[in-house]
Motif scaffolding. Structure first.
Motif, PDB file in Angstrom:
ATOM      1  N   VAL A 164       0.873  -1.178   0.000  1.00 54.55           N
ATOM      2  CA  VAL A 164       0.000   0.000   0.000  1.00 54.55           C
ATOM      3  C   VAL A 164       0.905   1.221   0.000  1.00 54.55           C
ATOM      4  O   VAL A 164       1.564   1.529   1.003  1.00 54.55           O
ATOM      5  N   THR A 165       0.961   1.905  -1.132  1.00 56.00           N
ATOM      6  CA  THR A 165       1.822   3.075  -1.263  1.00 56.00           C
ATOM      7  C   THR A 165       1.023   4.330  -0.954  1.00 56.00           C
ATOM      8  O   THR A 165       0.026   4.629  -1.612  1.00 56.00           O
ATOM      9  N   ILE A 166       1.461   5.059   0.064  1.00 55.72           N
ATOM     10  CA  ILE A 166       0.756   6.256   0.512  1.00 55.72           C
ATOM     11  C   ILE A 166       1.153   7.436  -0.356  1.00 55.72           C
ATOM     12  O   ILE A 166       2.323   7.813  -0.432  1.00 55.72           O
ATOM     13  N   VAL A 167       0.183   8.007  -1.033  1.00 55.85           N
ATOM     14  CA  VAL A 167       0.362   9.224  -1.817  1.00 55.85           C
ATOM     15  C   VAL A 167      -0.246  10.407  -1.074  1.00 55.85           C
ATOM     16  O   VAL A 167       0.281  11.521  -1.083  1.00 55.85           O
ATOM     17  N   GLY A 168      -1.364  10.144  -0.410  1.00 55.15           N
ATOM     18  CA  GLY A 168      -2.007  11.175   0.376  1.00 55.15           C
ATOM     19  C   GLY A 168      -2.671  12.244  -0.463  1.00 55.15           C
ATOM     20  O   GLY A 168      -2.961  12.058  -1.647  1.00 55.15           O
TER      21      GLY A 168
ATOM     22  N   ILE B 201      -3.478 -12.494  -0.317  1.00 54.34           N
ATOM     23  CA  ILE B 201      -2.692 -11.589   0.533  1.00 54.34           C
ATOM     24  C   ILE B 201      -2.314 -12.314   1.815  1.00 54.34           C
ATOM     25  O   ILE B 201      -3.170 -12.754   2.574  1.00 54.34           O
ATOM     26  N   ARG B 202      -0.998 -12.435   2.057  1.00 51.54           N
ATOM     27  CA  ARG B 202      -0.509 -13.028   3.298  1.00 51.54           C
ATOM     28  C   ARG B 202      -0.034 -11.964   4.280  1.00 51.54           C
ATOM     29  O   ARG B 202       0.028 -12.202   5.479  1.00 51.54           O
ATOM     30  N   ALA B 203       0.355 -10.806   3.758  1.00 53.82           N
ATOM     31  CA  ALA B 203       0.822  -9.706   4.606  1.00 53.82           C
ATOM     32  C   ALA B 203       0.635  -8.406   3.842  1.00 53.82           C
ATOM     33  O   ALA B 203       0.469  -8.396   2.616  1.00 53.82           O
ATOM     34  N   VAL B 204       0.656  -7.293   4.590  1.00 53.44           N
ATOM     35  CA  VAL B 204       0.482  -5.961   4.008  1.00 53.44           C
ATOM     36  C   VAL B 204       1.685  -5.103   4.381  1.00 53.44           C
ATOM     37  O   VAL B 204       2.163  -5.156   5.526  1.00 53.44           O
ATOM     38  N   ALA B 205       2.182  -4.330   3.421  1.00 56.39           N
ATOM     39  CA  ALA B 205       3.272  -3.386   3.687  1.00 56.39           C
ATOM     40  C   ALA B 205       2.795  -1.981   3.376  1.00 56.39           C
ATOM     41  O   ALA B 205       2.236  -1.727   2.302  1.00 56.39           O
ATOM     42  N   LEU B 206       2.987  -1.052   4.319  1.00 56.33           N
ATOM     43  CA  LEU B 206       2.687   0.364   4.098  1.00 56.33           C
ATOM     44  C   LEU B 206       3.985   1.080   3.772  1.00 56.33           C
ATOM     45  O   LEU B 206       4.977   0.950   4.502  1.00 56.33           O
TER      46      LEU B 206
ATOM     47  N   THR C  86      -8.264  -0.265  11.951  1.00 55.14           N
ATOM     48  CA  THR C  86      -8.382  -1.358  10.976  1.00 55.14           C
ATOM     49  C   THR C  86      -7.012  -1.915  10.611  1.00 55.14           C
ATOM     50  O   THR C  86      -6.891  -3.090  10.250  1.00 55.14           O
ATOM     51  N   VAL C  87      -5.969  -1.089  10.709  1.00 53.71           N
ATOM     52  CA  VAL C  87      -4.609  -1.582  10.475  1.00 53.71           C
ATOM     53  C   VAL C  87      -4.197  -2.503  11.618  1.00 53.71           C
ATOM     54  O   VAL C  87      -3.687  -3.606  11.411  1.00 53.71           O
ATOM     55  N   ALA C  88      -4.431  -2.044  12.848  1.00 49.00           N
ATOM     56  CA  ALA C  88      -4.085  -2.862  14.015  1.00 49.00           C
ATOM     57  C   ALA C  88      -4.886  -4.156  14.052  1.00 49.00           C
ATOM     58  O   ALA C  88      -4.371  -5.201  14.473  1.00 49.00           O
ATOM     59  N   ASP C  89      -6.144  -4.107  13.609  1.00 47.39           N
ATOM     60  CA  ASP C  89      -7.026  -5.269  13.694  1.00 47.39           C
ATOM     61  C   ASP C  89      -6.915  -6.202  12.492  1.00 47.39           C
ATOM     62  O   ASP C  89      -7.562  -7.264  12.470  1.00 47.39           O
ATOM     63  N   CYS C  90      -6.132  -5.839  11.494  1.00 49.88           N
ATOM     64  CA  CYS C  90      -5.974  -6.703  10.325  1.00 49.88           C
ATOM     65  C   CYS C  90      -5.488  -8.080  10.784  1.00 49.88           C
ATOM     66  O   CYS C  90      -4.524  -8.182  11.546  1.00 49.88           O
ATOM     67  N   PRO C  91      -6.124  -9.155  10.360  1.00 50.58           N
ATOM     68  CA  PRO C  91      -5.735 -10.486  10.835  1.00 50.58           C
ATOM     69  C   PRO C  91      -4.411 -10.972  10.253  1.00 50.58           C
ATOM     70  O   PRO C  91      -3.896 -12.011  10.681  1.00 50.58           O
ATOM     71  N   LYS C  92      -3.869 -10.232   9.312  1.00 48.05           N
ATOM     72  CA  LYS C  92      -2.607 -10.613   8.677  1.00 48.05           C
ATOM     73  C   LYS C  92      -1.518  -9.618   9.069  1.00 48.05           C
ATOM     74  O   LYS C  92      -1.811  -8.456   9.360  1.00 48.05           O
ATOM     75  N   PRO C  93      -0.268 -10.030   9.115  1.00 46.16           N
ATOM     76  CA  PRO C  93       0.810  -9.127   9.525  1.00 46.16           C
ATOM     77  C   PRO C  93       0.877  -7.881   8.654  1.00 46.16           C
ATOM     78  O   PRO C  93       0.740  -7.951   7.427  1.00 46.16           O
ATOM     79  N   VAL C  94       1.091  -6.735   9.307  1.00 46.71           N
ATOM     80  CA  VAL C  94       1.226  -5.459   8.602  1.00 46.71           C
ATOM     81  C   VAL C  94       2.608  -4.889   8.924  1.00 46.71           C
ATOM     82  O   VAL C  94       2.988  -4.770  10.090  1.00 46.71           O
ATOM     83  N   ILE C  95       3.340  -4.534   7.882  1.00 43.25           N
ATOM     84  CA  ILE C  95       4.707  -4.046   8.003  1.00 43.25           C
ATOM     85  C   ILE C  95       4.753  -2.603   7.529  1.00 43.25           C
ATOM     86  O   ILE C  95       4.181  -2.267   6.488  1.00 43.25           O
ATOM     87  N   ALA C  96       5.429  -1.743   8.270  1.00 38.75           N
ATOM     88  CA  ALA C  96       5.663  -0.367   7.823  1.00 38.75           C
ATOM     89  C   ALA C  96       7.088  -0.282   7.280  1.00 38.75           C
ATOM     90  O   ALA C  96       8.040  -0.689   7.954  1.00 38.75           O
ATOM     91  N   LEU C  97       7.231   0.225   6.064  1.00 39.07           N
ATOM     92  CA  LEU C  97       8.536   0.424   5.430  1.00 39.07           C
ATOM     93  C   LEU C  97       8.762   1.927   5.373  1.00 39.07           C
ATOM     94  O   LEU C  97       8.143   2.632   4.566  1.00 39.07           O
ATOM     95  N   ILE C  98       9.625   2.436   6.238  1.00 38.65           N
ATOM     96  CA  ILE C  98       9.695   3.875   6.499  1.00 38.65           C
ATOM     97  C   ILE C  98      10.989   4.464   5.955  1.00 38.65           C
ATOM     98  O   ILE C  98      12.083   4.083   6.379  1.00 38.65           O
TER      99      ILE C  98
END
Length: 263
Positions: free
Chosen positions: A17-21, A49-54, A99-111
């Motif tokens: 998930v690429t944040i453009v804002g 989808i096994r995991a999500v990356a922001l 909804t990010v915290a409650d996602c049942p799949k791992p969520v990774i932030a790439l900062i």
């Protein structure tokens, strides 16, 4: 750049998930919050989808809340005379982060680059945080006369100790990636964006060895203990800012901040 506030791609089980804002520096406004919420709520049912990356577009994760967008919303609220606008609106934004915290799949932030205010609160809802050496973190809401209210004060104590969090929240100071790693805010620091994305791909390979229901179970067990406290804390923040700062006070503070930032 398209008008969409976030772009989504799925490759080998990883949804990026690429944040453009809605503004410069991937500022978080417009339909970003609703679009993020809507996507995160679909992830549970997607077997691809096994995991999500922001990740932020370009060389910045996000400068945080889009103040120009929010000032307009506050002006409309004042004209409408809706006394609960600020409280209600904050709860809507809180829900998007939850909804990010409650996602049942791992969520990774790439900062990479700046991760400020609402953006730091957003990554506090992620399971794992990777950063580049260029990453910078701050929680400057006190400078606007408000308490950080999107979940950072509730979730960051599960990541870093109270002393470090209080220093960030009280002072609004910026810390670099090296200090963020020392205090546990990020899991690892990488040389640049390419290495950051390689790390995410390696992680998804590791995660893919385990059944999805096991990963969901781990998240649920780890999160369950803290859910009630987080819920109460979010409500307290929303009410505190609504009663102590109010829409008019926040609008004036945001406008002054925008004026100070103008070239």
């Amino acid at each position: 750049m398209s008008g969409a506030p976030l772009h989504i791609s799925v490759d080998h089980g990883l949804a990026t998930v690429t944040i453009v804002g809605s503004g410069k520096g991937n500022a978080l406004g417009g339909t970003f919050w609703d679009d993020l919420r809507d996507f995160m709520e679909t992830v549970r049912a997607r077997d691809d989808i096994r995991a999500v990356a922001l990740v932020g577009e370009g060389d910045t994760f996000s400068v945080g809340m889009d103040l120009r967008w929010y000032v307009v919303r506050l002006r409309r609220a004042e004209r409408s005379g809706t006394p609960t606008f600020m409280d209600d609106d904050v709860r809507r934004l809180q829900h998007a982060v939850t909804t990010v915290a409650d996602c049942p799949k791992p969520v990774i932030a790439l900062i990479n680059g700046e991760c400020t205010g609402a953006a730091l609160e957003l990554v506090s809802a992620c399971d794992i945080r990777y950063a580049t050496r260029r990453a910078r973190f701050s929680l400057p809401e006190a400078e606007l006369g408000v308490v950080a209210d999107l979940g950072g004060l509730q979730r960051l104590p599960l990541v870093i100790n109270q002393g470090h969090l209080r220093e960030l929240a009280f002072t609004g100071k910026t810390i670099d990636a090296q200090r963020a790693a020392r205090i546990g805010l990020v899991n690892d620091v990488y040389a640049g964006s390419a290495a950051l994305h390689d790390a995410a791909r390696t992680l998804i390979g590791d995660l893919s060895r385990h059944p999805a229901h096991v990963l969901e179970g781990i998240k649920r067990v780890l999160g369950e203990t803290h859910q009630e406290g987080i819920r109460r804390g979010l409500g307290q923040c929303a009410h505190w800012n609504s009663t102590h700062t109010g829409a008019d006070g926040l609008r004036h503070a945001m406008t002054a901040r925008l004026d100070a930032m103008a070239p």
